[in-house]
Design an enzyme around this catalytic site. Structure first.
Site, PDB file in Angstrom:
ATOM      1  N   HIS A  17      -5.823   1.512   6.642  1.00 56.18           N
ATOM      2  CA  HIS A  17      -7.371   1.699   6.655  1.00 56.18           C
ATOM      3  C   HIS A  17      -7.306   2.712   7.567  1.00 56.18           C
ATOM      4  O   HIS A  17      -7.899   3.898   7.160  1.00 56.18           O
ATOM      5  CB  HIS A  17      -7.675   0.573   6.904  1.00 56.18           C
ATOM      6  CG  HIS A  17      -8.159  -0.464   6.457  1.00 56.18           C
ATOM      7  ND1 HIS A  17      -7.334  -1.503   6.947  1.00 56.18           N
ATOM      8  CD2 HIS A  17      -7.917  -0.843   5.380  1.00 56.18           C
ATOM      9  CE1 HIS A  17      -7.307  -2.761   6.752  1.00 56.18           C
ATOM     10  NE2 HIS A  17      -7.401  -1.894   5.336  1.00 56.18           N
ATOM     11  N   LYS A  41     -15.554 -14.809   1.491  1.00 60.01           N
ATOM     12  CA  LYS A  41     -14.330 -14.495   1.848  1.00 60.01           C
ATOM     13  C   LYS A  41     -14.296 -15.259   3.311  1.00 60.01           C
ATOM     14  O   LYS A  41     -14.837 -15.931   3.859  1.00 60.01           O
ATOM     15  CB  LYS A  41     -13.930 -13.067   2.065  1.00 60.01           C
ATOM     16  CG  LYS A  41     -14.335 -12.773   0.812  1.00 60.01           C
ATOM     17  CD  LYS A  41     -13.470 -11.682   1.427  1.00 60.01           C
ATOM     18  CE  LYS A  41     -13.265 -11.086  -0.196  1.00 60.01           C
ATOM     19  NZ  LYS A  41     -12.726  -9.195   0.097  1.00 60.01           N
ATOM     20  N   ARG A  90      -3.234   1.392  -3.424  1.00 57.53           N
ATOM     21  CA  ARG A  90      -1.540   1.584  -2.636  1.00 57.53           C
ATOM     22  C   ARG A  90      -0.323   1.825  -3.885  1.00 57.53           C
ATOM     23  O   ARG A  90       0.003   1.593  -3.718  1.00 57.53           O
ATOM     24  CB  ARG A  90      -1.257   0.561  -1.841  1.00 57.53           C
ATOM     25  CG  ARG A  90      -1.658   0.775  -0.776  1.00 57.53           C
ATOM     26  CD  ARG A  90      -1.997  -1.016  -0.487  1.00 57.53           C
ATOM     27  NE  ARG A  90      -3.132  -1.829  -0.525  1.00 57.53           N
ATOM     28  CZ  ARG A  90      -3.428  -2.990  -0.057  1.00 57.53           C
ATOM     29  NH1 ARG A  90      -3.043  -2.571   0.732  1.00 57.53           N
ATOM     30  NH2 ARG A  90      -4.603  -3.070  -0.653  1.00 57.53           N
ATOM     31  N   SER A 128      -3.418  -5.974   5.325  1.00 60.06           N
ATOM     32  CA  SER A 128      -4.164  -6.950   6.079  1.00 60.06           C
ATOM     33  C   SER A 128      -3.821  -8.227   6.109  1.00 60.06           C
ATOM     34  O   SER A 128      -3.075  -9.322   6.762  1.00 60.06           O
ATOM     35  CB  SER A 128      -5.780  -6.848   6.133  1.00 60.06           C
ATOM     36  OG  SER A 128      -5.902  -5.448   6.173  1.00 60.06           O
TER      37      SER A 128
HETATM   38  P1  ADP Z   1     -11.354  -5.268   0.954  1.00 63.85           P
HETATM   39  O1  ADP Z   1     -11.294  -6.708   0.963  1.00 63.85           O
HETATM   40  O2  ADP Z   1     -12.704  -4.870   0.387  1.00 63.85           O
HETATM   41  O3  ADP Z   1     -10.270  -5.220  -0.148  1.00 63.85           O
HETATM   42  P2  ADP Z   1      -9.781  -4.303   2.655  1.00 63.85           P
HETATM   43  O4  ADP Z   1      -9.650  -3.998   4.058  1.00 63.85           O
HETATM   44  O5  ADP Z   1      -8.952  -4.761   2.335  1.00 63.85           O
HETATM   45  O6  ADP Z   1     -10.995  -4.482   1.846  1.00 63.85           O
HETATM   46  O7  ADP Z   1      -9.321  -2.793   2.178  1.00 63.85           O
HETATM   47  C1  ADP Z   1     -10.464  -2.324   2.558  1.00 63.85           C
HETATM   48  C2  ADP Z   1      -9.897  -0.482   1.381  1.00 63.85           C
HETATM   49  O8  ADP Z   1      -8.506   0.354   2.100  1.00 63.85           O
HETATM   50  C3  ADP Z   1      -9.667  -1.083   0.249  1.00 63.85           C
HETATM   51  O9  ADP Z   1      -9.860   0.146  -1.273  1.00 63.85           O
HETATM   52  C4  ADP Z   1      -7.815  -0.957   0.039  1.00 63.85           C
HETATM   53  O10 ADP Z   1      -7.928  -0.996  -1.000  1.00 63.85           O
HETATM   54  C5  ADP Z   1      -7.039   0.012   0.592  1.00 63.85           C
HETATM   55  N1  ADP Z   1      -6.182  -0.150   1.923  1.00 63.85           N
HETATM   56  C6  ADP Z   1      -6.141  -1.157   2.622  1.00 63.85           C
HETATM   57  N2  ADP Z   1      -5.029  -1.004   2.616  1.00 63.85           N
HETATM   58  C7  ADP Z   1      -4.295   0.079   2.110  1.00 63.85           C
HETATM   59  C8  ADP Z   1      -3.058   0.776   2.572  1.00 63.85           C
HETATM   60  N3  ADP Z   1      -2.038   1.077   3.563  1.00 63.85           N
HETATM   61  N4  ADP Z   1      -3.352   2.164   2.078  1.00 63.85           N
HETATM   62  C9  ADP Z   1      -4.591   2.803   1.295  1.00 63.85           C
HETATM   63  N5  ADP Z   1      -5.478   2.092   1.486  1.00 63.85           N
HETATM   64  C10 ADP Z   1      -5.385   0.636   1.872  1.00 63.85           C
END
Ligand code: ADP
Length: 162
Positions: A17, A41, A90, A128
């Site tokens: 992130h 969630k 990803r 996450s």
């Molecule tokens: P959500 O529950 O909205 O998907 P996340 O916190 O899981 O929220 O992810 C927020 C954004 O960050 C999403 O677009 C996700 O694809 C992106 N993201 C999460 N981890 C990574 C990573 N390792 N590299 C690039 N983008 C990421």
């Protein structure tokens, strides 16, 4: 002024992130990180805890600000006057999910443009949910999240087992 938003759960924020935040901040004039609260969630961290971690992690980035949101992200962006929505991808699995989400958001608010940023290869396995799972088994998560997040996650699981 090119202003963009990066919405997500950030439960917890990972190096993946942060990499997207840093790179997006290098492109746009302002980047608003939107920490989403979705009642459907189940989160490990409260929305305020998640926002607080990102605020501390981005304190040195002048172009980045952090806010929380408990309504539809597209409605929130409309209120803020932001038209660009950044999402990180990803791989193909992320892409198909993100693509559907972007189509839904487009239907809800045609004024919003979703822009995808590909992950840095160093971070493409970071997720996450896997990080929380690993930490729940006392696995080593340093190298996946910043030190303050390592401590916060450890404290959560310690509190859970006490
Ligand atoms: P959500 O529950 O909205 O998907 P996340 O916190 O899981 O929220 O992810 C927020 C954004 O960050 C999403 O677009 C996700 O694809 C992106 N993201 C999460 N981890 C990574 C990573 N390792 N590299 C690039 N983008 C990421």
């Amino acid at each position: 002024m090119l202003k963009a938003a990066f919405p997500g759960s950030f439960d917890p924020p990972t190096l993946g992130h942060l990499d997207i935040i840093q790179r997006a901040a290098g492109i746009f004039d302002e980047l608003l990180v939107v920490v989403a609260e979705n009642r459907q969630k189940k989160y490990l961290f409260s929305v305020d805890e998640r926002a607080d971690m990102i605020r501390r992690l981005t304190a040195d980035y002048a172009k980045v600000s952090v806010t929380v949101c408990d309504i539809l992200v597209v409605d929130f962006l409309r209120k803020q006057g932001i038209k660009l929505l950044i999402r990180g991808v990803r791989g193909m699995e992320d892409f198909s999910h993100e693509f559907e989400l972007s189509m839904m958001n487009k239907a809800l608010n045609p004024g919003i443009e979703t822009l995808f940023m590909t992950t840095d290869p160093e971070y493409f396995v970071l997720r996450s949910s896997s990080i929380k799972e690993l930490a729940s088994f006392q696995g080593n998560i340093s190298g996946m999240v910043p030190p303050l997040v390592v401590e916060a996650v450890k404290a959560k699981y310690r509190a859970d087992t006490n």
